[in-house]
Design an enzyme around this catalytic site. Structure first.
Site, PDB file in Angstrom:
ATOM      1  CG  HIS A 109      -1.358  -0.609   1.418  1.00  0.00           C
ATOM      2  ND1 HIS A 109      -1.546  -1.941   2.632  1.00  0.00           N
ATOM      3  CD2 HIS A 109      -3.069  -1.124   1.627  1.00  0.00           C
ATOM      4  CE1 HIS A 109      -2.833  -2.917   1.968  1.00  0.00           C
ATOM      5  NE2 HIS A 109      -2.916  -2.637   2.001  1.00  0.00           N
ATOM      6  CG  ASP A 112       1.852  -0.877   2.895  1.00  0.00           C
ATOM      7  OD1 ASP A 112       1.154  -0.768   3.939  1.00  0.00           O
ATOM      8  OD2 ASP A 112       1.290  -1.810   2.326  1.00  0.00           O
ATOM      9  CG  ASP A 317      -4.753 -11.077   7.654  1.00  0.00           C
ATOM     10  OD1 ASP A 317      -5.784 -11.744   6.890  1.00  0.00           O
ATOM     11  OD2 ASP A 317      -4.988 -10.134   7.550  1.00  0.00           O
TER      12      ASP A 317
HETATM   13  C1  XLS Z   1      -7.672  -6.822   4.218  1.00  0.00           C
HETATM   14  C2  XLS Z   1      -6.982  -7.653   3.025  1.00  0.00           C
HETATM   15  C3  XLS Z   1      -5.944  -6.201   2.214  1.00  0.00           C
HETATM   16  C4  XLS Z   1      -6.134  -5.822   0.912  1.00  0.00           C
HETATM   17  C5  XLS Z   1      -4.991  -5.218   0.244  1.00  0.00           C
HETATM   18  O1  XLS Z   1      -8.485  -7.330   4.892  1.00  0.00           O
HETATM   19  O2  XLS Z   1      -6.627  -8.266   2.935  1.00  0.00           O
HETATM   20  O3  XLS Z   1      -4.521  -6.793   3.343  1.00  0.00           O
HETATM   21  O4  XLS Z   1      -5.262  -7.493   0.675  1.00  0.00           O
HETATM   22  O5  XLS Z   1      -5.334  -3.964   0.809  1.00  0.00           O
HETATM   23 NI    NI Z   2      -7.899  -9.777   4.356  1.00  0.00          NI
END
Ligand code: XLS
Ligand code: NI
Ligand code: NI
EC number: 5.3.1.5
Length: 444
Positions: A109, A112, A317
């Site tokens: 992003h 980032d 994640d």
């Molecule tokens: C959040 C998203 C983010 C995207 C990119 O849940 O997965 O990380 O992959 O903005």
């Molecule tokens: Ni995500």
């Protein structure tokens, strides 16, 4: 596509050199057991099947904070109180890490890689300065940009969304950010550009005009596409579906919803899907389901190959370690012809209690090995087993005669009714589900 190890002014991961393939017998946690980048499987090297990409935000920015406590990961590259110097240190650490791991791509992003400034102009200048340095790092290491995106969800101004914000003033700020992020992506030769709309949705329908907000989203994406094409961006724009979090209801809720949206706003020629496993779970689908829906529409763009904790409803994640997910993913991808110009972005973070810098390597190695195993197993299932035969046989009644005539559109409802009368009650034909499940286990 081999990457060269590149170390900046300071080495952030001393004692770790380029990660090597050592094979399944190896006990070295810092070696690949299955990911052998140049091994040819199903007609191409492993690395081209996956096109692995490191998620800048999790791996270099995520310190492990949660709503109940501060970060636990030291992040030695984020210590400088001058935000631009910290961004430069982080860039050094990122390219050292990615090149030592041997991943061919990364994703970011805007925020980032470069800090937000006190004005739009300052933010743009910050981004440009870091992009120029990243370009050098890419050339030195051979690492490429899989995709760029704009963070349109963290800043408080986006509390009601960016392109779907009821306040036009906020939308213009989102546009400024997307313009700069597309510029950065093009400058770095990025192969895709992603839109993930975490705040493009609503918390309460009572204060929301959903129809108008969706029209604004359609217009915003159209203008973003137009700008990208105007400045020479040749890659795909990707939408990443997610049903909720942080919005209570997010507009891009799943792959099928996004396809309908793209069709309505005439964006199907420029946009594809970036599909994330954990988002599929949140949408109450399997990863394979989401991939298959996109594949069947010819819109499979790229993947975020993480996974969620199955017992709760969050986007946790985690690094993908579920071998079944990897096998089922490859069972969709291989017949589709592969990931094309997309790739596999980890979009995953180590757990908050994993606080050694080497844990970042161990986590990525684990996912790369899981996915490599998934490929090896899926390839054997497809080429050696009865898997395809069993699936095809289920539809045999449409291959000829009246079934084929139906598929060609030649039989109306009355004709179908008469056939039912003539043919009588159908025999039960088993779907053989357990047989196929056993077959998959047999190849593991
Ligand atoms: C959040 C998203 C983010 C995207 C990119 O849940 O997965 O990380 O992959 O903005
Ligand atoms: Ni995500
Ligand atoms: Ni994601």
């Amino acid at each position: 596509m081999a990457t060269n190890v590149t170390i900046g002014a300071k080495e952030y991961f001393p004692g770790i050199s380029k990660i090597q393939y050592e094979g399944p017998q190896s006990k070295n946690p810092l070696a690949f057991k299955y990911y052998d980048e140049n091994k040819v499987v199903a007609g191409k090297p492993m690395k081209d099947h996956f096109r692995f990409a490191i998620a800048y935000w999790h791996t270099f920015c995520g310190a492990g904070s949660d709503p109940f406590g501060a970060g636990t990961m030291p992040l030695p590259w984020s210590k400088n109180s001058d935000a631009m110097q910290a961004a430069k240190d982080k860039l050094d650490a990122a390219f050292e890490f990615i090149s030592k791991l041997g991943a061919p791509f990364y994703c970011f992003h805007d925020r980032d890689i470069a800090p937000e400034g006190n004005s739009i102009e300052e933010s743009e200048a910050n981004l440009k300065e870091i992009v120029a340095l990243a370009k050098k790092k890419q050339a030195e290491s051979g690492i490429k940009l899989l995709w760029g995106t704009a963070n349109l969800f963290s800043h408080p101004r986006y509390m009601n969304g960016a392109s779907t914000n009821p306040d036009f003033h906020v939308l213009t700020h989102g546009a400024a950010q997307v313009k700069a992020a597309i510029d950065a992506t093009v400058e770095l030769g990025g192969e895709n550009y992603v839109f993930w709309g975490g705040r493009e949705g609503y918390t309460s329908l009572l204060n929301t005009n959903m129809k108008r907000e969706l029209e604004h989203l359609g217009m915003f994406l159209t203008k973003s596409r137009d700008y990208g094409r105007k400045i020479g961006f040749k890659g795909s724009f990707l939408i990443e579906p997610k049903p909720m979090e942080p919005s209570t209801h997010q507009y891009d809720s799943d792959v099928a919803t996004v396809i309908g949206f793209l069709r309505k706003f005439d964006l199907l020629n420029d946009f594809k899907l970036n599909i994330e496993n954990n988002h599929a779970t949140l949408a109450q689908h399997s990863f394979a389901h989401e991939l298959q829906v996109a594949a069947d529409a010819g819109l499979l763009g790229s993947l975020d190959v993480n996974q969620g904790y199955p017992h709760n409803g969050w986007d946790t994640d985690e690094f993908l370690k579920n071998l079944y997910d990897a096998i089922e993913m490859m069972l969709v991808l291989l017949p589709y012809g592969g990931i094309g110009k997309g790739g596999m972005n980890f979009d995953a973070k180590v757990r908050r209690n994993s606080t050694d810098l080497e844990d970042l390597f161990i986590a990525h190695i684990g996912s790369m090995d899981t996915i490599a195993r998934g490929l090896l197993i899926a390839d054997r299932i497809l080429s050696e087993s009865d898997y395809i035969k069993l699936r095809t046989a289920r539809y045999a009644s449409y291959d000829s005669g009246n079934g084929a005539a139906f598929e060609r559109g030649e039989l109306g409802l009355e004709a179908l009714r008469d056939l039912a009368v003539n043919m009588g009650e159908p025999k039960q034909i088993s779907g053989k589900q357990e047989l196929i499940e056993n077959l998959i286990n047999q190849y593991i």
